[in-house]
Design a protein around this motif. Structure first.
Motif, PDB file in Angstrom:
ATOM      1  N   MET A   1       9.864   1.486 -27.709  1.00  0.00           N
ATOM      2  CA  MET A   1      10.265   0.642 -28.822  1.00  0.00           C
ATOM      3  C   MET A   1      10.476  -0.799 -28.376  1.00  0.00           C
ATOM      4  O   MET A   1      10.224  -1.728 -29.148  1.00  0.00           O
ATOM      5  CB  MET A   1      11.553   1.163 -29.464  1.00  0.00           C
ATOM      6  N   GLN A   2      10.961  -0.988 -27.157  1.00  0.00           N
ATOM      7  CA  GLN A   2      11.201  -2.344 -26.686  1.00  0.00           C
ATOM      8  C   GLN A   2       9.889  -3.134 -26.639  1.00  0.00           C
ATOM      9  O   GLN A   2       9.869  -4.316 -26.980  1.00  0.00           O
ATOM     10  CB  GLN A   2      11.866  -2.338 -25.312  1.00  0.00           C
ATOM     11  N   ALA A   3       8.803  -2.481 -26.275  1.00  0.00           N
ATOM     12  CA  ALA A   3       7.503  -3.159 -26.240  1.00  0.00           C
ATOM     13  C   ALA A   3       7.097  -3.592 -27.659  1.00  0.00           C
ATOM     14  O   ALA A   3       6.548  -4.686 -27.848  1.00  0.00           O
ATOM     15  CB  ALA A   3       6.454  -2.248 -25.631  1.00  0.00           C
ATOM     16  N   PHE A   4       7.359  -2.751 -28.640  1.00  0.00           N
ATOM     17  CA  PHE A   4       7.033  -3.089 -30.028  1.00  0.00           C
ATOM     18  C   PHE A   4       7.839  -4.292 -30.503  1.00  0.00           C
ATOM     19  O   PHE A   4       7.303  -5.226 -31.104  1.00  0.00           O
ATOM     20  CB  PHE A   4       7.290  -1.871 -30.927  1.00  0.00           C
ATOM     21  N   PHE A   5       9.142  -4.293 -30.209  1.00  0.00           N
ATOM     22  CA  PHE A   5       9.992  -5.408 -30.619  1.00  0.00           C
ATOM     23  C   PHE A   5       9.635  -6.690 -29.860  1.00  0.00           C
ATOM     24  O   PHE A   5       9.685  -7.778 -30.420  1.00  0.00           O
ATOM     25  CB  PHE A   5      11.470  -5.065 -30.443  1.00  0.00           C
ATOM     26  N   THR A   6       9.272  -6.561 -28.606  1.00  0.00           N
ATOM     27  CA  THR A   6       8.833  -7.730 -27.845  1.00  0.00           C
ATOM     28  C   THR A   6       7.541  -8.286 -28.429  1.00  0.00           C
ATOM     29  O   THR A   6       7.358  -9.502 -28.524  1.00  0.00           O
ATOM     30  CB  THR A   6       8.644  -7.357 -26.362  1.00  0.00           C
ATOM     31  N   PHE A   7       6.640  -7.409 -28.839  1.00  0.00           N
ATOM     32  CA  PHE A   7       5.398  -7.834 -29.479  1.00  0.00           C
ATOM     33  C   PHE A   7       5.692  -8.591 -30.776  1.00  0.00           C
ATOM     34  O   PHE A   7       5.105  -9.641 -31.044  1.00  0.00           O
ATOM     35  CB  PHE A   7       4.513  -6.619 -29.761  1.00  0.00           C
ATOM     36  N   LEU A   8       6.623  -8.066 -31.585  1.00  0.00           N
ATOM     37  CA  LEU A   8       7.006  -8.766 -32.820  1.00  0.00           C
ATOM     38  C   LEU A   8       7.681 -10.095 -32.519  1.00  0.00           C
ATOM     39  O   LEU A   8       7.500 -11.067 -33.249  1.00  0.00           O
ATOM     40  CB  LEU A   8       7.913  -7.885 -33.678  1.00  0.00           C
ATOM     41  N   GLN A   9       8.456 -10.147 -31.453  1.00  0.00           N
ATOM     42  CA  GLN A   9       9.122 -11.390 -31.078  1.00  0.00           C
ATOM     43  C   GLN A   9       8.101 -12.458 -30.693  1.00  0.00           C
ATOM     44  O   GLN A   9       8.257 -13.632 -31.021  1.00  0.00           O
ATOM     45  CB  GLN A   9      10.073 -11.134 -29.906  1.00  0.00           C
ATOM     46  N   GLN A  10       7.032 -12.070 -30.029  1.00  0.00           N
ATOM     47  CA  GLN A  10       6.011 -13.012 -29.588  1.00  0.00           C
ATOM     48  C   GLN A  10       5.060 -13.414 -30.714  1.00  0.00           C
ATOM     49  O   GLN A  10       4.340 -14.398 -30.584  1.00  0.00           O
ATOM     50  CB  GLN A  10       5.226 -12.429 -28.421  1.00  0.00           C
ATOM     51  N   ASN A  11       5.014 -12.657 -31.797  1.00  0.00           N
ATOM     52  CA  ASN A  11       4.124 -12.924 -32.929  1.00  0.00           C
ATOM     53  C   ASN A  11       4.947 -13.030 -34.210  1.00  0.00           C
ATOM     54  O   ASN A  11       5.066 -12.063 -34.962  1.00  0.00           O
ATOM     55  CB  ASN A  11       3.077 -11.813 -33.065  1.00  0.00           C
ATOM     56  N   PRO A  12       5.513 -14.208 -34.491  1.00  0.00           N
ATOM     57  CA  PRO A  12       6.434 -14.319 -35.629  1.00  0.00           C
ATOM     58  C   PRO A  12       5.762 -14.073 -36.984  1.00  0.00           C
ATOM     59  O   PRO A  12       6.399 -13.579 -37.901  1.00  0.00           O
ATOM     60  CB  PRO A  12       6.961 -15.753 -35.527  1.00  0.00           C
ATOM     61  N   TYR A  13       4.464 -14.390 -37.105  1.00  0.00           N
ATOM     62  CA  TYR A  13       3.793 -14.169 -38.389  1.00  0.00           C
ATOM     63  C   TYR A  13       3.587 -12.669 -38.637  1.00  0.00           C
ATOM     64  O   TYR A  13       3.727 -12.202 -39.767  1.00  0.00           O
ATOM     65  CB  TYR A  13       2.464 -14.917 -38.460  1.00  0.00           C
ATOM     66  N   LEU A  14       3.293 -11.928 -37.591  1.00  0.00           N
ATOM     67  CA  LEU A  14       3.191 -10.481 -37.759  1.00  0.00           C
ATOM     68  C   LEU A  14       4.546  -9.876 -38.099  1.00  0.00           C
ATOM     69  O   LEU A  14       4.637  -8.954 -38.914  1.00  0.00           O
ATOM     70  CB  LEU A  14       2.620  -9.834 -36.497  1.00  0.00           C
ATOM     71  N   LEU A  15       5.591 -10.394 -37.484  1.00  0.00           N
ATOM     72  CA  LEU A  15       6.946  -9.951 -37.813  1.00  0.00           C
ATOM     73  C   LEU A  15       7.239 -10.182 -39.286  1.00  0.00           C
ATOM     74  O   LEU A  15       7.725  -9.285 -39.985  1.00  0.00           O
ATOM     75  CB  LEU A  15       7.968 -10.690 -36.949  1.00  0.00           C
TER      76      LEU A  15
END
Length: 143
Positions: A1-15
């Protein structure tokens, strides 16, 4: 899950679009005719993701450009939706409320100026009180 949240953190538009997509899905769901709606769904999903990601040490946030862009788009949408009825309301009783707002603003400013001169406040202090009045009625600071 941490990898998923880190991915969302790095891609604010996807978040952003992930939160909106989940909000639409949750907003359309209802139990016995009762549902959250899309706005409440967005608040619940956004708050839930923020709390869940913080438990993994990841802080989810949007940069200032993204916040401003979507805020302006939101205001544009509200204006499109409310604009015609707002203009129609000015024809009827709305003009009375506009007059009342102008009178109360001018009266408030006049009272501050009169009391500042009556109590002989320094100019810097007067500006601070007028600025506080402007903050109270929703304007920017005057001084």
């Amino acid at each position: 899950m941490q990898a998923f949240f880190t991915f969302l953190q790095q891609n604010p538009y996807l978040l952003l679009f992930f939160v909106v997509g989940l909000a639409v899905y949750i907003g359309r769901a209802s139990i016995k005719g009762y549902g959250l709606g899309m706005v409440a769904g967005a608040i619940v999903v956004g708050a839930g993701l923020a709390v869940w990601s913080s438990s993994y040490g990841v802080k989810l946030e949007l940069n200032n450009f993204t916040k401003s862009l979507f805020y302006y788009l939101f205001m544009y949408g509200v204006g499109l939706r409310v604009g015609p009825s707002f203009l129609n309301s000015l024809r009827g009783d709305g003009i009375k409320f506009v007059f009342l707002a102008v009178v109360s603003s001018v009266l408030g400013l006049a009272l501050v100026v009169i009391f500042a001169k009556l109590f002989d406040l320094p100019t810097r202090r007067r500006r601070r009180h007028v600025g506080g009045l402007a903050d109270h009625v929703g304007c920017n600071r005057l001084g």
